[in-house]
Design a protein around this motif. Structure first.
Motif, mmCIF file in Angstrom:
data_model
loop_
_atom_site.group_PDB
_atom_site.id
_atom_site.type_symbol
_atom_site.label_atom_id
_atom_site.label_comp_id
_atom_site.label_asym_id
_atom_site.label_seq_id
_atom_site.Cartn_x
_atom_site.Cartn_y
_atom_site.Cartn_z
ATOM 1 N N LEU A 1 -38.390 19.005 42.939
ATOM 2 C CA LEU A 1 -38.028 20.216 43.690
ATOM 3 C C LEU A 1 -39.269 20.925 44.226
ATOM 4 O O LEU A 1 -39.289 21.392 45.366
ATOM 5 C CB LEU A 1 -37.219 21.166 42.799
ATOM 6 C CG LEU A 1 -35.808 20.685 42.466
ATOM 7 C CD1 LEU A 1 -35.192 21.543 41.373
ATOM 8 C CD2 LEU A 1 -34.930 20.696 43.725
ATOM 9 N N ALA A 2 -40.311 20.964 43.389
ATOM 10 C CA ALA A 2 -41.542 21.634 43.819
ATOM 11 C C ALA A 2 -42.174 20.871 44.973
ATOM 12 O O ALA A 2 -42.685 21.464 45.931
ATOM 13 C CB ALA A 2 -42.508 21.746 42.651
ATOM 14 N N ALA A 3 -42.125 19.526 44.878
ATOM 15 C CA ALA A 3 -42.725 18.727 45.953
ATOM 16 C C ALA A 3 -41.950 18.949 47.242
ATOM 17 O O ALA A 3 -42.524 19.044 48.323
ATOM 18 C CB ALA A 3 -42.719 17.247 45.563
ATOM 19 N N ARG A 4 -40.640 19.055 47.138
ATOM 20 C CA ARG A 4 -39.818 19.186 48.350
ATOM 21 C C ARG A 4 -39.867 20.591 48.932
ATOM 22 O O ARG A 4 -39.921 20.768 50.139
ATOM 23 C CB ARG A 4 -38.375 18.802 48.015
ATOM 24 C CG ARG A 4 -37.427 18.948 49.168
ATOM 25 C CD ARG A 4 -36.446 17.809 49.355
ATOM 26 N NE ARG A 4 -36.021 17.173 48.128
ATOM 27 C CZ ARG A 4 -34.795 17.288 47.605
ATOM 28 N NH1 ARG A 4 -33.904 18.049 48.191
ATOM 29 N NH2 ARG A 4 -34.475 16.636 46.516
ATOM 30 N N HIS A 5 -39.843 21.605 48.069
ATOM 31 C CA HIS A 5 -39.667 22.968 48.578
ATOM 32 C C HIS A 5 -40.886 23.851 48.419
ATOM 33 O O HIS A 5 -40.882 24.991 48.869
ATOM 34 C CB HIS A 5 -38.488 23.637 47.867
ATOM 35 C CG HIS A 5 -37.192 22.902 48.061
ATOM 36 N ND1 HIS A 5 -36.545 22.854 49.275
ATOM 37 C CD2 HIS A 5 -36.449 22.171 47.204
ATOM 38 C CE1 HIS A 5 -35.438 22.127 49.141
ATOM 39 N NE2 HIS A 5 -35.367 21.704 47.906
ATOM 40 N N GLY A 6 -41.917 23.357 47.734
ATOM 41 C CA GLY A 6 -43.105 24.178 47.515
ATOM 42 C C GLY A 6 -42.899 25.153 46.365
ATOM 43 O O GLY A 6 -41.815 25.258 45.788
ATOM 44 N N THR A 7 -43.968 25.860 46.030
ATOM 45 C CA THR A 7 -43.928 26.863 44.965
ATOM 46 C C THR A 7 -44.543 28.145 45.493
ATOM 47 O O THR A 7 -45.312 28.075 46.460
ATOM 48 C CB THR A 7 -44.721 26.384 43.729
ATOM 49 O OG1 THR A 7 -46.037 25.980 44.168
ATOM 50 C CG2 THR A 7 -44.040 25.237 43.036
ATOM 51 N N PRO A 8 -44.253 29.288 44.903
ATOM 52 C CA PRO A 8 -43.257 29.530 43.866
ATOM 53 C C PRO A 8 -41.856 29.183 44.368
ATOM 54 O O PRO A 8 -41.568 29.297 45.558
ATOM 55 C CB PRO A 8 -43.370 31.033 43.607
ATOM 56 C CG PRO A 8 -44.648 31.474 44.213
ATOM 57 C CD PRO A 8 -44.964 30.507 45.299
ATOM 58 N N LEU A 9 -41.025 28.780 43.431
ATOM 59 C CA LEU A 9 -39.673 28.357 43.786
ATOM 60 C C LEU A 9 -38.708 28.849 42.720
ATOM 61 O O LEU A 9 -38.956 28.674 41.536
ATOM 62 C CB LEU A 9 -39.632 26.821 43.851
ATOM 63 C CG LEU A 9 -38.291 26.189 44.192
ATOM 64 C CD1 LEU A 9 -37.903 26.508 45.644
ATOM 65 C CD2 LEU A 9 -38.342 24.672 43.999
ATOM 66 N N LEU A 10 -37.615 29.482 43.170
ATOM 67 C CA LEU A 10 -36.567 29.862 42.219
ATOM 68 C C LEU A 10 -35.497 28.780 42.212
ATOM 69 O O LEU A 10 -35.063 28.340 43.274
ATOM 70 C CB LEU A 10 -35.926 31.207 42.600
ATOM 71 C CG LEU A 10 -36.716 32.433 42.153
ATOM 72 C CD1 LEU A 10 -37.655 32.878 43.254
ATOM 73 C CD2 LEU A 10 -35.794 33.567 41.767
ATOM 74 N N ILE A 11 -35.112 28.371 41.016
ATOM 75 C CA ILE A 11 -34.095 27.320 40.882
ATOM 76 C C ILE A 11 -32.929 27.882 40.072
ATOM 77 O O ILE A 11 -33.109 28.339 38.943
ATOM 78 C CB ILE A 11 -34.674 26.085 40.164
ATOM 79 C CG1 ILE A 11 -35.922 25.595 40.921
ATOM 80 C CG2 ILE A 11 -33.626 24.983 40.058
ATOM 81 C CD1 ILE A 11 -36.715 24.556 40.161
ATOM 82 N N VAL A 12 -31.756 27.863 40.677
ATOM 83 C CA VAL A 12 -30.568 28.419 40.028
ATOM 84 C C VAL A 12 -29.687 27.279 39.529
ATOM 85 O O VAL A 12 -29.342 26.383 40.306
ATOM 86 C CB VAL A 12 -29.743 29.277 41.020
ATOM 87 C CG1 VAL A 12 -28.566 29.935 40.310
ATOM 88 C CG2 VAL A 12 -30.616 30.308 41.710
ATOM 89 N N ASP A 13 -29.339 27.313 38.279
ATOM 90 C CA ASP A 13 -28.406 26.349 37.699
ATOM 91 C C ASP A 13 -26.994 26.875 38.000
ATOM 92 O O ASP A 13 -26.468 27.747 37.312
ATOM 93 C CB ASP A 13 -28.684 26.271 36.186
ATOM 94 C CG ASP A 13 -27.702 25.367 35.447
ATOM 95 O OD1 ASP A 13 -26.689 24.942 36.035
ATOM 96 O OD2 ASP A 13 -27.964 25.113 34.256
ATOM 97 N N GLU A 14 -26.404 26.321 39.061
ATOM 98 C CA GLU A 14 -25.160 26.910 39.574
ATOM 99 C C GLU A 14 -24.004 26.798 38.582
ATOM 100 O O GLU A 14 -23.208 27.738 38.439
ATOM 101 C CB GLU A 14 -24.794 26.231 40.903
ATOM 102 C CG GLU A 14 -23.574 26.845 41.544
ATOM 103 C CD GLU A 14 -23.211 26.203 42.871
ATOM 104 O OE1 GLU A 14 -24.136 25.863 43.636
ATOM 105 O OE2 GLU A 14 -22.013 26.043 43.125
ATOM 106 N N ASN A 15 -23.930 25.680 37.891
ATOM 107 C CA ASN A 15 -22.819 25.559 36.933
ATOM 108 C C ASN A 15 -22.977 26.520 35.763
ATOM 109 O O ASN A 15 -21.990 26.999 35.206
ATOM 110 C CB ASN A 15 -22.672 24.118 36.443
ATOM 111 C CG ASN A 15 -21.921 23.284 37.472
ATOM 112 O OD1 ASN A 15 -21.192 23.843 38.319
ATOM 113 N ND2 ASN A 15 -22.113 21.980 37.443
ATOM 114 N N ASP A 16 -24.213 26.799 35.404
ATOM 115 C CA ASP A 16 -24.447 27.795 34.357
ATOM 116 C C ASP A 16 -23.961 29.163 34.847
ATOM 117 O O ASP A 16 -23.293 29.907 34.121
ATOM 118 C CB ASP A 16 -25.946 27.827 34.022
ATOM 119 C CG ASP A 16 -26.249 28.747 32.851
ATOM 120 O OD1 ASP A 16 -25.301 29.170 32.159
ATOM 121 O OD2 ASP A 16 -27.434 29.048 32.634
#
Ligand code: LLP
Length: 620
Positions: free
Chosen positions: A43-58
């Motif tokens: 995800l970091a490689a694809r979208h760069g950082t800083p990056l927020l990642i949301v666990d949608e099912n959670d």
């Protein structure tokens, strides 16, 4: 790293251990952190950082869990207002609580109907009250007596009967950080208890308002049930007085949000326990006072979103400073997470890349911003000697991080992605320099007078320029960055033909020439449709060896003069967001951003957005 945290969330239930601060579907594998089956590195490689990642099912699970124990739940959108997130929450059956026009707009744009939105706030503007009435919101939570009169006016204009709750100041201490205590004596929120009867009387007197009940919100990150119970008692006492003195019954008791979560080692009350304690107190308390039990409404923000989300950063500079642990800098900080600075908030942090070393060290993670207070975490354990560019994950960053983010130091806000079952989806694009420019207003006015640089002539193209022009154009195209074209199809012959009539009412071909050589060109063409004939679109190119000398400016000035002469009123163009020099030139010439076409260009190396810019031409 040996101290990798356990990533199982064992929430709920009295006596449960401290819940995990990580999203439910996050796991540490030897390859590093994975969220819902997607690796953090990827995800970091694809979208760069800083990056927020949301666990949608959670997130969905937490929404369902709260709905199971409370019958009516509003999500306090201020915690995290990404529209994709609002849609998920609404899909799970929660209603929404907003506190501003902007939050209301976000909900509307996310496709949520007005009747599922409640509006609160301690200082709503007339415009906000009007919008609340226009959108037929589910309820307005009135904060004070002054607001009642203004709201009555707006509801009357709409010819509706608007449901209203009264926010009272219960004088209950939530025992949280003072900045987020909102129900204690002296707070700016809500109507003082002593004025509540008068306020309800005013609501009842307005035929366009319908009194539905009472509201209180005592604060945020509340870890105990007791302050809620005292709030319930206070509100029930007030309901009793209302019935006795005004003959009013209220359907709703809204006890606000504020349910605490685990960031580091906090142990909040399980939701089920909190709900059963509160609901039992309402039932018993209502009965004691001879009242029908009102419906209990809650407004959680943080507890729905905080633990669903992590932020990824990459590490950078490392320093040894006498008297403190090693300083390790990350590529974000106070602009994307102000909470450590504002509230002394502590977060759980882990290395998110592949496990390289069993050894650990204590470091202080500092941000990249220009303030000494920009410290994300003091004295935390990470694998020893993390290489620059290593990934660091911070848990529980779903609430009040992105929604409080700034662009300090002109650093754009991070991207937000969600992950579900091995797939990721972009929720919010990273803010880039073109976004940061969007609100800038260039000096208005006349077309600037520009002298072409020494030795350069700016003039209409001639047929004999065709070969030289084509050489220049092919070289610019070969750079592969600034222009859409990747394959030049035109021939010397075709351009010779075009350059036969370079200056008409329809279009202009302008070239910059040094000696006999074309070193820059501009093409501007007006629309043909009768309704858009007042608009022309331009494109320009300058030979790489001749840039930054004012040739672009001279070409542009010529194009604007053409537009003025032929009666074009508006000139439009599109530019790649990465082309800072061109954007700067257009701005200097009074162009403003009008929009962004996402992935408008599909180049051989990938998609590129295009920024649309335009300026109006004054009549002579
Ligand atoms: N209802 C009302 C009327 C509120 O003012 C708030 C939050 C909530 C519900 C939701 O509270 P929650 O469940 O999220 O705790 N920026 C601070 C938090 C400010 C909370 C403002 N009001 C922080 O980062 O801790």
């Amino acid at each position: 790293m040996p101290e990798r945290p356990s990533l199982r969330l064992d929430d709920a239930g009295p006596g449960s251990r401290t819940p995990s601060p990580w999203p439910r579907n996050a796991t540490f594998t030897p390859r590093g952190l994975e969220i819902a089956g997607v690796s953090a590195e990827e995800l970091a490689a694809r979208h760069g950082t800083p990056l927020l990642i949301v666990d949608e099912n959670d997130l969905r699970a937490r929404c369902r869990q709260v709905r199971e124990v409370f019958s009516r739940v509003l999500y306090a959108v201020k915690a995290f207002t990404a529209q994709a997130l609002l849609r998920v929450v609404a899909e799970e059956g929660l209603d929404l609580l907003v506190s501003s026009e902007g939050e209301l707009e976000a909900c509307t744009r996310a496709g949520i109907r007005g009747d599922r939105i409640w509006f609160h706030g301690n200082n709503k503007s007339d415009r906000e009250l009007a919008l609340a009435a226009e959108r037929r919101v589910g309820a307005v939570i009135v904060d004070n007596v002054d607001e009642i009169e203004r709201l009555t006016r707006e509801a009357t204009v709409q010819g509706i009967e608007l449901p209203v709750l009264l926010r009272v100041l219960p004088e209950v201490e939530a025992r949280t950080h003072p900045a987020i205590e909102t129900g204690a004596k002296g707070s700016k929120f809500g109507t003082p208890l002593g004025d509540a009867l008068e306020a309800v009387r005013a609501v009842r007197a307005a035929t366009s308002l319908r009194f539905e009940g009472l509201h209180a919100h005592i604060g945020s990150q509340v870890l105990a049930a007791e302050p809620y119970l005292r709030t319930v008692d206070t509100l029930l006492d007030l309901l009793r007085d209302l019935r006795r003195d005004l003959g009013v019954t209220a359907r709703i008791l809204d006890i606000g949000g504020g349910f605490g979560v685990t960031y580091a080692d906090e142990t909040p009350l399980g939701l089920a326990e909190l709900a059963s304690t509160v609901l039992a107190r309402v039932r018993a308390g209502a009965a004691e006072r001879g009242l029908d039990a009102p419906q209990v409404v809650v407004e959680p923000g943080r507890s729905l979103v905080a633990n669903t989300t992590i932020t990824l950063y990459r590490t950078g500079a490392r320093k040894h400073v006498a008297g403190s642990p090693t300083l390790l800098a990350i590529d974000g900080g106070m602009a994307d997470n102000i909470r450590p600075m504002l509230y002394g908030a502590r977060f759980t942090i882990a290395a998110a890349g592949p496990l390289m070393s069993e050894q650990t060290e204590r470091v202080t993670l500092v941000g990249r911003h220009c303030e000494s207070g920009d410290v994300l975490a003091d004295d935390v354990t990470v694998p020893a000697h993390l290489a620059p560019g290593s990934l660091i994950a911070v848990a529980s960053t779903g609430a009040y991080t992105y929604s409080m983010a700034s662009t300090y130091n002109r650093v754009g806000r991070p991207a937000v992605v969600s992950v579900v079952a091995g797939r990721s989806r972009m929720w919010v694009r990273r803010e880039d320099p073109a976004d940061l420019d969007r609100l800038e207003v260039p000096p208005a006015g006349a077309i600037p007078q520009v002298q072409p640089p020494e030795g350069i002539a700016i003039r209409a193209a001639r047929p004999q320029d065709a070969a030289s022009f084509l050489r220049m154009w092919k070289a610019v195209v070969a750079e592969g960055v600034h222009v859409r074209t990747e394959q030049v199809r035109g021939t010397v012959r075709s351009y010779r033909r075009r350059f036969r009539e370079p200056w008409s009412d329809r279009e202009a071909w302008v070239v910059a020439v040094e000696g006999g050589r074309v070193v820059g060109n501009l093409h501007i063409q007006r629309e043909e449709h009768p309704v858009t004939r007042h608009v022309a679109t331009l494109g320009l190119a300058v030979d790489a060896a001749f840039r930054s000398r004012g040739i672009g400016a001279a070409l542009l000035a010529e194009a604007l003069r053409w537009a003025q002469r032929v009666g074009v009123e508006k000139v439009e163009l599109s530019v790649f967001p990465t082309n800072a020099a061109a954007i700067a030139l257009y701005r200097r010439f009074g162009f403003v951003d009008e929009g962004r076409l996402v992935k408008r260009s599909r180049k051989s190396y990938g998609y590129e957005d295009e920024i649309l810019m335009a300026r109006w031409i004054e009549r002579d």
